[in-house]
Design a protein around this motif. Sequence first.
Motif, PDB file in Angstrom:
ATOM      1  N   PHE A  78     -13.315  18.737   0.412  1.00  0.00           N
ATOM      2  CA  PHE A  78     -12.770  17.823  -0.210  1.00  0.00           C
ATOM      3  C   PHE A  78     -12.178  17.047   1.068  1.00  0.00           C
ATOM      4  O   PHE A  78     -11.267  17.402   1.565  1.00  0.00           O
ATOM      5  CB  PHE A  78     -11.544  18.692  -0.994  1.00  0.00           C
ATOM      6  N   LEU A  79     -12.315  15.914   1.175  1.00  0.00           N
ATOM      7  CA  LEU A  79     -11.944  14.935   2.255  1.00  0.00           C
ATOM      8  C   LEU A  79     -10.494  14.222   1.422  1.00  0.00           C
ATOM      9  O   LEU A  79     -10.754  13.258   0.868  1.00  0.00           O
ATOM     10  CB  LEU A  79     -13.079  13.852   2.703  1.00  0.00           C
ATOM     11  N   VAL A  80      -9.604  14.555   1.814  1.00  0.00           N
ATOM     12  CA  VAL A  80      -8.343  14.171   1.160  1.00  0.00           C
ATOM     13  C   VAL A  80      -7.894  13.123   1.952  1.00  0.00           C
ATOM     14  O   VAL A  80      -7.273  13.404   3.149  1.00  0.00           O
ATOM     15  CB  VAL A  80      -7.256  15.145   0.955  1.00  0.00           C
ATOM     16  N   VAL A  81      -8.109  11.740   1.426  1.00  0.00           N
ATOM     17  CA  VAL A  81      -7.707  10.709   2.462  1.00  0.00           C
ATOM     18  C   VAL A  81      -6.286   9.985   2.092  1.00  0.00           C
ATOM     19  O   VAL A  81      -6.125   9.670   0.747  1.00  0.00           O
ATOM     20  CB  VAL A  81      -8.860   9.537   2.170  1.00  0.00           C
ATOM     21  N   PHE A  82      -5.526   9.705   2.977  1.00  0.00           N
ATOM     22  CA  PHE A  82      -4.379   8.931   2.755  1.00  0.00           C
ATOM     23  C   PHE A  82      -4.054   8.111   4.019  1.00  0.00           C
ATOM     24  O   PHE A  82      -4.699   8.293   5.186  1.00  0.00           O
ATOM     25  CB  PHE A  82      -3.122   9.747   2.388  1.00  0.00           C
ATOM     26  N   ALA A  83      -3.125   7.024   3.814  1.00  0.00           N
ATOM     27  CA  ALA A  83      -3.017   6.073   4.898  1.00  0.00           C
ATOM     28  C   ALA A  83      -1.714   6.391   5.751  1.00  0.00           C
ATOM     29  O   ALA A  83      -0.990   6.976   5.299  1.00  0.00           O
ATOM     30  CB  ALA A  83      -2.684   4.705   4.325  1.00  0.00           C
ATOM     31  N   ALA A  84      -1.773   6.237   7.161  1.00  0.00           N
ATOM     32  CA  ALA A  84      -0.593   6.386   8.023  1.00  0.00           C
ATOM     33  C   ALA A  84       0.419   5.211   7.505  1.00  0.00           C
ATOM     34  O   ALA A  84       1.586   5.713   7.711  1.00  0.00           O
ATOM     35  CB  ALA A  84      -1.247   6.389   9.508  1.00  0.00           C
ATOM     36  N   HIS A  85      -0.169   4.130   7.020  1.00  0.00           N
ATOM     37  CA  HIS A  85       0.811   3.101   6.573  1.00  0.00           C
ATOM     38  C   HIS A  85       0.327   2.320   5.699  1.00  0.00           C
ATOM     39  O   HIS A  85      -1.021   2.136   5.806  1.00  0.00           O
ATOM     40  CB  HIS A  85       1.209   2.397   8.085  1.00  0.00           C
ATOM     41  N   LYS A  86       1.035   1.632   4.918  1.00  0.00           N
ATOM     42  CA  LYS A  86       0.420   0.616   3.901  1.00  0.00           C
ATOM     43  C   LYS A  86      -0.810   1.123   3.034  1.00  0.00           C
ATOM     44  O   LYS A  86      -2.172   0.829   3.226  1.00  0.00           O
ATOM     45  CB  LYS A  86      -0.086  -0.562   4.517  1.00  0.00           C
ATOM     46  N   PRO A  87      -0.213   1.889   2.075  1.00  0.00           N
ATOM     47  CA  PRO A  87       0.606   2.393   1.540  1.00  0.00           C
ATOM     48  C   PRO A  87       1.163   3.590   2.220  1.00  0.00           C
ATOM     49  O   PRO A  87       0.500   4.343   2.838  1.00  0.00           O
ATOM     50  CB  PRO A  87       0.289   2.757   0.035  1.00  0.00           C
ATOM     51  N   GLU A  88       2.549   3.798   2.214  1.00  0.00           N
ATOM     52  CA  GLU A  88       3.141   5.044   2.695  1.00  0.00           C
ATOM     53  C   GLU A  88       2.554   6.179   1.997  1.00  0.00           C
ATOM     54  O   GLU A  88       2.249   6.211   0.728  1.00  0.00           O
ATOM     55  CB  GLU A  88       4.580   4.856   2.548  1.00  0.00           C
ATOM     56  N   PRO A  89       2.523   7.493   2.862  1.00  0.00           N
ATOM     57  CA  PRO A  89       2.028   8.663   2.253  1.00  0.00           C
ATOM     58  C   PRO A  89       2.846   9.104   1.066  1.00  0.00           C
ATOM     59  O   PRO A  89       4.390   9.125   1.164  1.00  0.00           O
ATOM     60  CB  PRO A  89       2.011   9.655   3.323  1.00  0.00           C
ATOM     61  N   ASN A  90       2.159   9.520  -0.079  1.00  0.00           N
ATOM     62  CA  ASN A  90       2.908  10.067  -1.276  1.00  0.00           C
ATOM     63  C   ASN A  90       2.633  11.769  -1.217  1.00  0.00           C
ATOM     64  O   ASN A  90       1.623  12.020  -1.629  1.00  0.00           O
ATOM     65  CB  ASN A  90       2.662   9.308  -2.310  1.00  0.00           C
ATOM     66  N   TYR A  91       3.623  12.355  -0.334  1.00  0.00           N
ATOM     67  CA  TYR A  91       3.373  13.839  -0.290  1.00  0.00           C
ATOM     68  C   TYR A  91       3.060  14.685  -1.585  1.00  0.00           C
ATOM     69  O   TYR A  91       2.045  15.559  -1.573  1.00  0.00           O
ATOM     70  CB  TYR A  91       4.156  14.458   0.554  1.00  0.00           C
ATOM     71  N   PRO A  92       3.767  14.559  -2.482  1.00  0.00           N
ATOM     72  CA  PRO A  92       3.569  15.333  -3.878  1.00  0.00           C
ATOM     73  C   PRO A  92       2.223  15.004  -4.184  1.00  0.00           C
ATOM     74  O   PRO A  92       1.446  16.009  -4.704  1.00  0.00           O
ATOM     75  CB  PRO A  92       4.621  15.011  -4.396  1.00  0.00           C
ATOM     76  N   VAL A  93       1.601  13.798  -4.324  1.00  0.00           N
ATOM     77  CA  VAL A  93       0.355  13.514  -4.934  1.00  0.00           C
ATOM     78  C   VAL A  93      -0.633  13.847  -3.907  1.00  0.00           C
ATOM     79  O   VAL A  93      -1.643  14.328  -4.307  1.00  0.00           O
ATOM     80  CB  VAL A  93       0.287  11.981  -4.881  1.00  0.00           C
ATOM     81  N   ILE A  94      -0.520  13.671  -2.587  1.00  0.00           N
ATOM     82  CA  ILE A  94      -1.619  14.276  -1.800  1.00  0.00           C
ATOM     83  C   ILE A  94      -1.650  15.843  -1.914  1.00  0.00           C
ATOM     84  O   ILE A  94      -2.819  16.321  -1.965  1.00  0.00           O
ATOM     85  CB  ILE A  94      -1.080  14.001  -0.244  1.00  0.00           C
ATOM     86  N   ASP A  95      -0.605  16.635  -2.083  1.00  0.00           N
ATOM     87  CA  ASP A  95      -0.626  18.193  -2.304  1.00  0.00           C
ATOM     88  C   ASP A  95      -1.481  18.388  -3.440  1.00  0.00           C
ATOM     89  O   ASP A  95      -1.599  19.658  -3.466  1.00  0.00           O
ATOM     90  CB  ASP A  95       0.895  18.488  -2.016  1.00  0.00           C
ATOM     91  N   LYS A  96      -1.281  17.538  -4.623  1.00  0.00           N
ATOM     92  CA  LYS A  96      -1.835  17.876  -5.970  1.00  0.00           C
ATOM     93  C   LYS A  96      -3.440  17.993  -5.526  1.00  0.00           C
ATOM     94  O   LYS A  96      -4.085  18.804  -5.781  1.00  0.00           O
ATOM     95  CB  LYS A  96      -1.732  16.867  -6.954  1.00  0.00           C
ATOM     96  N   PHE A  97      -4.036  16.932  -4.601  1.00  0.00           N
ATOM     97  CA  PHE A  97      -5.479  17.019  -4.433  1.00  0.00           C
ATOM     98  C   PHE A  97      -5.607  18.475  -3.733  1.00  0.00           C
ATOM     99  O   PHE A  97      -6.806  19.291  -3.878  1.00  0.00           O
ATOM    100  CB  PHE A  97      -5.908  16.141  -3.401  1.00  0.00           C
ATOM    101  N   LEU A  98      -4.642  18.727  -2.673  1.00  0.00           N
ATOM    102  CA  LEU A  98      -5.075  19.970  -2.084  1.00  0.00           C
ATOM    103  C   LEU A  98      -4.736  21.264  -2.872  1.00  0.00           C
ATOM    104  O   LEU A  98      -5.682  22.219  -2.697  1.00  0.00           O
ATOM    105  CB  LEU A  98      -3.954  20.187  -0.812  1.00  0.00           C
ATOM    106  N   VAL A  99      -4.131  21.199  -3.848  1.00  0.00           N
ATOM    107  CA  VAL A  99      -4.080  22.371  -4.961  1.00  0.00           C
ATOM    108  C   VAL A  99      -5.081  22.457  -5.676  1.00  0.00           C
ATOM    109  O   VAL A  99      -5.942  23.686  -5.845  1.00  0.00           O
ATOM    110  CB  VAL A  99      -2.607  22.164  -5.625  1.00  0.00           C
ATOM    111  N   ASN A 100      -5.662  21.339  -6.088  1.00  0.00           N
ATOM    112  CA  ASN A 100      -6.913  21.501  -6.881  1.00  0.00           C
ATOM    113  C   ASN A 100      -8.222  21.749  -5.854  1.00  0.00           C
ATOM    114  O   ASN A 100      -8.821  22.518  -6.458  1.00  0.00           O
ATOM    115  CB  ASN A 100      -7.268  19.996  -7.208  1.00  0.00           C
TER     116      ASN A 100
END
Length: 290
Positions: A78-100
């Motif tokens: 699972f390649l969980v992609v988020f941006a360092a900036h624009k948009p700012e990281p939303n950690y609870p959402v990112i961690d939902k991907f990791l839990v799944n």
Amino acid sequence: MRGLIVKGIGGFYYIKTAIGIIEAKGRGIFKKQGITLCVGDEVDVQIIDFEKKKGVIDSILPRKNSFIRPPIANIDLFLVVFAAHKPEPNYPVIDKFLVNAELHNIEPIICINKCDLASDEEITKIADIYRGVYNVVLVSSKTGMGIEDLKSVIRENKVALAGPSGVGKSSILNALHPSADMETGEVSQKTERGRHTTRHVEIFHVDGGGIIFDTPGFTSLEINDIEPEELAHYYPEFDKYQGQCKFDNCRHLKEPGCAVREAVSTGEIHQLRYKSYIYNEEELKKKKKY
């Protein structure tokens, strides 16, 4: 004939076989049994028109794992992609991907994109949240930074791209596989949110080996099928403290003598990971209530 479903659009499936791509529909038995055909499925297909390369799917080989939304199967990473900036990281959402990913026995890889928009210090602060827990790859699809590192991770694996809108998933796919020629969206200046641009599930073969799934449904993913008290098992950094809490049934919330909370206070567990655990645990409790 055996093949791999590489794309699905409007009930038609495109299957990579020894004689090329076959367009096929599934037999009615799949619908009767409530089975959804998935991109990534290995299938047996019967050719009904060799000239036009059309066929019908007879059966599905056993799956390693699968998702219904989006319909994909047999994922290795699972390649969980988020941006360092624009948009700012939303950690609870990112961690939902990791839990799944953990729930489906899929190895998650953290991919921090748009590193060209942030300072080294900012990037290090973000990466340190996950380092030591997951493999972290730093990339910029704009400058090409880290793309070769990403190819090394993907090599010989079937990889699903997941992450919020606007973080550059399609741009990463373009960098990994330029001939994919994906449409990329621009982040709204007002909301800093991305316009979703992927409209169907499709597989691309990455130069140097590996398969990557581009999916329209992995911009948000809820945690389902577990109880609130089970959530801690899907935060791997909590594992080493198992059995060290004062109470056997500790939920790591407000209980005295909690080894996990002590690890948070000493910096052994990152505070933002712990905060996202609390947030997602509360969400699960609300779901259970209703």
